[in-house]
Write a protein that holds these residues in place. Structure first.
Motif, PDB file in Angstrom:
ATOM      1  N   ALA A 127      39.841  41.164  35.093  1.00 53.44           N
ATOM      2  CA  ALA A 127      40.809  42.046  35.771  1.00 53.44           C
ATOM      3  C   ALA A 127      40.308  43.462  35.960  1.00 53.44           C
ATOM      4  CB  ALA A 127      42.121  42.071  34.985  1.00 53.44           C
ATOM      5  N   CYS A 128      39.211  43.855  35.276  1.00 55.55           N
ATOM      6  CA  CYS A 128      38.792  45.249  35.332  1.00 55.55           C
ATOM      7  C   CYS A 128      37.361  45.459  35.817  1.00 55.55           C
ATOM      8  CB  CYS A 128      38.928  45.888  33.941  1.00 55.55           C
ATOM      9  SG  CYS A 128      40.599  45.848  33.272  1.00 55.55           S
ATOM     10  N   LEU A 129      36.451  44.544  35.512  1.00 56.48           N
ATOM     11  CA  LEU A 129      35.045  44.763  35.842  1.00 56.48           C
ATOM     12  C   LEU A 129      34.736  44.307  37.266  1.00 56.48           C
ATOM     13  CD1 LEU A 129      33.152  43.695  32.594  1.00 56.48           C
ATOM     14  CD2 LEU A 129      33.912  45.963  33.296  1.00 56.48           C
ATOM     15  N   PRO A 130      34.341  45.226  38.160  1.00 47.61           N
ATOM     16  CA  PRO A 130      33.991  44.823  39.529  1.00 47.61           C
ATOM     17  C   PRO A 130      32.602  44.193  39.573  1.00 47.61           C
ATOM     18  CG  PRO A 130      33.716  47.185  39.272  1.00 47.61           C
ATOM     19  CD  PRO A 130      34.265  46.684  37.969  1.00 47.61           C
ATOM     20  N   LEU A 131      32.477  43.167  40.380  1.00 47.70           N
ATOM     21  CA  LEU A 131      31.210  42.457  40.536  1.00 47.70           C
ATOM     22  C   LEU A 131      30.882  42.322  42.015  1.00 47.70           C
ATOM     23  CD1 LEU A 131      31.801  39.552  37.998  1.00 47.70           C
ATOM     24  CD2 LEU A 131      30.533  41.658  37.580  1.00 47.70           C
ATOM     25  N   ASP A 140      28.258  41.801  49.035  1.00 47.71           N
ATOM     26  CA  ASP A 140      29.505  42.315  49.582  1.00 47.71           C
ATOM     27  C   ASP A 140      29.985  43.494  48.734  1.00 47.71           C
ATOM     28  OD1 ASP A 140      30.344  41.157  47.267  1.00 47.71           O
ATOM     29  OD2 ASP A 140      31.761  39.771  48.154  1.00 47.71           O
ATOM     30  N   VAL A 141      31.169  44.000  49.065  1.00 46.86           N
ATOM     31  CA  VAL A 141      31.754  45.128  48.333  1.00 46.86           C
ATOM     32  C   VAL A 141      32.205  44.633  46.959  1.00 46.86           C
ATOM     33  CG1 VAL A 141      33.578  46.863  48.331  1.00 46.86           C
ATOM     34  CG2 VAL A 141      32.467  46.204  50.473  1.00 46.86           C
ATOM     35  N   ALA A 142      31.953  45.421  45.935  1.00 40.90           N
ATOM     36  CA  ALA A 142      32.295  45.020  44.571  1.00 40.90           C
ATOM     37  C   ALA A 142      33.808  44.888  44.409  1.00 40.90           C
ATOM     38  CB  ALA A 142      31.746  46.042  43.574  1.00 40.90           C
ATOM     39  N   ARG A 143      34.228  43.768  43.794  1.00 34.92           N
ATOM     40  CA  ARG A 143      35.635  43.516  43.468  1.00 34.92           C
ATOM     41  C   ARG A 143      35.707  42.789  42.136  1.00 34.92           C
ATOM     42  NH1 ARG A 143      37.465  40.065  48.481  1.00 34.92           N
ATOM     43  NH2 ARG A 143      35.248  39.516  48.366  1.00 34.92           N
ATOM     44  N   THR A 144      36.853  42.865  41.502  1.00 38.29           N
ATOM     45  CA  THR A 144      37.028  42.113  40.256  1.00 38.29           C
ATOM     46  C   THR A 144      37.196  40.630  40.580  1.00 38.29           C
ATOM     47  OG1 THR A 144      39.430  42.309  40.256  1.00 38.29           O
ATOM     48  CG2 THR A 144      38.175  44.105  39.229  1.00 38.29           C
ATOM     49  N   PRO A 145      36.860  39.745  39.637  1.00 38.74           N
ATOM     50  CA  PRO A 145      37.052  38.307  39.878  1.00 38.74           C
ATOM     51  C   PRO A 145      38.501  37.961  40.219  1.00 38.74           C
ATOM     52  CG  PRO A 145      35.623  38.625  37.997  1.00 38.74           C
ATOM     53  CD  PRO A 145      36.126  39.984  38.363  1.00 38.74           C
ATOM     54  N   LEU A 146      39.463  38.593  39.547  1.00 33.89           N
ATOM     55  CA  LEU A 146      40.867  38.311  39.854  1.00 33.89           C
ATOM     56  C   LEU A 146      41.205  38.738  41.269  1.00 33.89           C
ATOM     57  CD1 LEU A 146      43.638  37.338  38.988  1.00 33.89           C
ATOM     58  CD2 LEU A 146      44.081  39.607  38.027  1.00 33.89           C
ATOM     59  N   GLN A 147      40.694  39.888  41.695  1.00 30.16           N
ATOM     60  CA  GLN A 147      40.965  40.350  43.055  1.00 30.16           C
ATOM     61  C   GLN A 147      40.348  39.412  44.081  1.00 30.16           C
ATOM     62  OE1 GLN A 147      43.004  43.024  43.778  1.00 30.16           O
ATOM     63  NE2 GLN A 147      42.880  42.127  45.829  1.00 30.16           N
ATOM     64  N   ARG A 148      39.170  38.868  43.797  1.00 27.40           N
ATOM     65  CA  ARG A 148      38.560  37.904  44.714  1.00 27.40           C
ATOM     66  C   ARG A 148      39.433  36.655  44.843  1.00 27.40           C
ATOM     67  NH1 ARG A 148      33.341  39.009  46.094  1.00 27.40           N
ATOM     68  NH2 ARG A 148      32.275  40.601  44.848  1.00 27.40           N
ATOM     69  N   ALA A 149      39.987  36.202  43.719  1.00 24.83           N
ATOM     70  CA  ALA A 149      40.865  35.036  43.775  1.00 24.83           C
ATOM     71  C   ALA A 149      42.117  35.338  44.587  1.00 24.83           C
ATOM     72  CB  ALA A 149      41.234  34.600  42.358  1.00 24.83           C
ATOM     73  N   LEU A 150      42.686  36.545  44.417  1.00 24.59           N
ATOM     74  CA  LEU A 150      43.874  36.920  45.188  1.00 24.59           C
ATOM     75  C   LEU A 150      43.547  37.039  46.665  1.00 24.59           C
ATOM     76  CD1 LEU A 150      45.347  39.604  42.763  1.00 24.59           C
ATOM     77  CD2 LEU A 150      46.231  37.307  43.156  1.00 24.59           C
ATOM     78  N   ASP A 151      42.401  37.632  47.005  1.00 19.49           N
ATOM     79  CA  ASP A 151      42.014  37.791  48.410  1.00 19.49           C
ATOM     80  C   ASP A 151      41.692  36.465  49.073  1.00 19.49           C
ATOM     81  OD1 ASP A 151      42.336  40.476  48.007  1.00 19.49           O
ATOM     82  OD2 ASP A 151      40.186  40.925  47.851  1.00 19.49           O
ATOM     83  N   ALA A 152      41.280  35.462  48.271  1.00 21.49           N
ATOM     84  CA  ALA A 152      40.944  34.158  48.846  1.00 21.49           C
ATOM     85  C   ALA A 152      42.179  33.369  49.245  1.00 21.49           C
ATOM     86  CB  ALA A 152      40.114  33.349  47.844  1.00 21.49           C
ATOM     87  N   GLY A 153      43.377  33.806  48.846  1.00 17.26           N
ATOM     88  CA  GLY A 153      44.612  33.143  49.228  1.00 17.26           C
ATOM     89  C   GLY A 153      44.863  31.835  48.524  1.00 17.26           C
ATOM     90  N   ILE A 154      44.254  31.630  47.348  1.00 23.36           N
ATOM     91  CA  ILE A 154      44.443  30.377  46.625  1.00 23.36           C
ATOM     92  C   ILE A 154      45.568  30.474  45.602  1.00 23.36           C
ATOM     93  CG2 ILE A 154      42.088  29.558  46.927  1.00 23.36           C
ATOM     94  CD1 ILE A 154      41.431  30.698  44.204  1.00 23.36           C
ATOM     95  N   ILE A 155      46.146  31.654  45.462  1.00 26.35           N
ATOM     96  CA  ILE A 155      47.296  31.852  44.578  1.00 26.35           C
ATOM     97  C   ILE A 155      48.520  32.071  45.453  1.00 26.35           C
ATOM     98  CG2 ILE A 155      48.275  33.270  42.734  1.00 26.35           C
ATOM     99  CD1 ILE A 155      45.478  33.972  41.846  1.00 26.35           C
TER     100      ILE A 155
END
Length: 403
Positions: A308-312, A330-345
């Protein structure tokens, strides 16, 4: 043209006969000259070779006297079988005693003649006789008939594409904590990572039994925030098990394994093992339930902090330029943010996860991790990390796994 060995022998035998039949010194000298010219021998060596009698006249005479200890051989074979076919060095010291023991049980009949031969036979003679006997060998089980081969045949050898775009492709691996000594029972960390979003989880277990590893993986997937479709492991016996095969089939998951000795087939989880396991808890030995509990407390805080905090950054393209690979990220994002942006939640769960991520204090998480690591596994009161929320926001497909 080079002369073959067989032709050389035949030629030498002919020249030996001529040399022995020569009457004068000059005739022998001519034969030596011819031999030197034909075979390239030195003069003295040629003389020594021609003076050696042909092999036919040097054959050893076969032994005509009968073999000794013939009466004792059947008894010795029975003793040999009774002791599971030992060598002569092991059999000779106990030969008489074992024969007498078998005779008391009615397995063999010891006559005075046989007893005398058993006492007289030497170890060397015994070894020569035993060398001619057929020693039963262990039954060979073909590799494709062994239990592990059957399990491996059910798990295809594949690897994820580096540009895989479907979240839910997990790589799993074990990290051992033996402090440099593989003796005894010690802890392992089960590391799981999604190669698309970078979302990862860790769980420590004591030992690497197949049932325990399968149960730990089920627990991690129970708490995974979105659907999972694939699991990829190496060829370790802890993963090539009927437990994981049954689990993946029950939940409709793809289960694949790496090529043998190809660690890059599990590159994503191997990188996480260094970054989020070794660099955090080090290389020490953890081999007690209390130390495993401490590891899991560290991982509970670490999973929240890392996801939730470390951007990758993630590789989005590769281009070969000679022997080098040029990568773009790509632009650094946290793993949770990538999951949210992928629309799988789903939308409802997305709101819960966003509120939970916004409520976190990264600096406080970092301080808590630092405190836990400084205190070490001897700490008694372990703080509880912030949970991602109620089970309703976790992946429903695994909500009852392990219950």
């Amino acid at each position: 043209m080079r002369m073959s060995m067989q032709s050389r022998r035949e030629y030498l035998n002919t020249m030996r006969t001529r040399y022995r039949q020569a009457r004068s010194r000059s005739e022998k000298s001519q034969i030596l000259d011819e031999l030197q010219k034909t075979l390239g021998y030195a003069r003295k060596y040629a003389i020594a070779t021609l003076n050696v009698p042909p092999k036919e006249t040097r054959r050893r005479q076969r032994r005509t006297r009968p073999l000794r200890y013939q009466a004792a051989m059947p008894v010795i074979q029975v003793v040999w079988e009774a002791l599971d076919y030992p060598c002569a060095e092991r059999l000779h010291p106990v030969l008489v005693r074992t024969a007498e023991q078998l005779a008391r049980h009615g397995e063999i009949c010891l006559t005075p003649e046989v007893s005398d031969e058993l006492r007289q036979i030497s170890r060397a003679t015994l070894a020569r006789r035993m060398a001619k006997w057929d020693r039963p060998r262990a039954k060979h089980v073909p590799a494709d008939k062994r239990p592990v081969a059957r399990l491996q045949s059910e798990i295809p050898v594949e690897r994820y594409n580096w540009d895989e775009s479907r979240p839910g492709a997990l790589e799993i691996d074990l990290v051992e904590h033996n402090g440099g000594s593989s003796s005894g029972h010690y802890a392992y960390t089960l590391s799981v990572v999604d190669i698309v979003t970078g979302y990862s989880r860790r769980l420590a277990v004591l030992g690497r039994g197949q049932a325990g590893i399968a149960k730990a993986l089920e627990r991690i997937l129970t708490e995974w925030p979105y659907p999972v479709w694939g699991i990829h492991s190496d060829n370790g016996s802890e993963f090539i098990s009927a437990h994981l095969i049954r689990f993946t089939k029950a939940h409709g998951l793809s289960f694949t394994r790496s090529r043998p000795y190809k660690k890059n087939d599990n590159a994503h989880v191997e990188q996480k093992n260094r970054f989020l396991v070794r660099d955090i808890v080090g290389y020490g030995r953890y081999d007690t339930p209390e130390q495993v509990a401490w590891l899991n407390t560290v991982y509970a805080w670490l999973d929240v902090y890392a996801n939730a905090c470390l951007p990758l950054r993630k590789v989005v393209s590769k281009k070969w330029e000679g022997s080098h690979v040029r990568k773009k990220y790509d632009v650094a994002r946290t793993p949770l943010q990538r999951a949210l942006d992928a629309g799988i939640i789903c939308a409802e769960d997305r709101e819960h996860w966003e509120r939970w991520a916004d409520s976190l204090n990264p600096l406080q998480l970092h301080r808590q991790l630092t405190t836990l690591l400084e205190q070490g596994p001897d700490v008694v009161n372990l703080a509880v990390p912030p949970t991602p929320g109620p089970m309703s926001v976790r992946h429903k497909a695994f909500a009852t796994v392990g219950s």
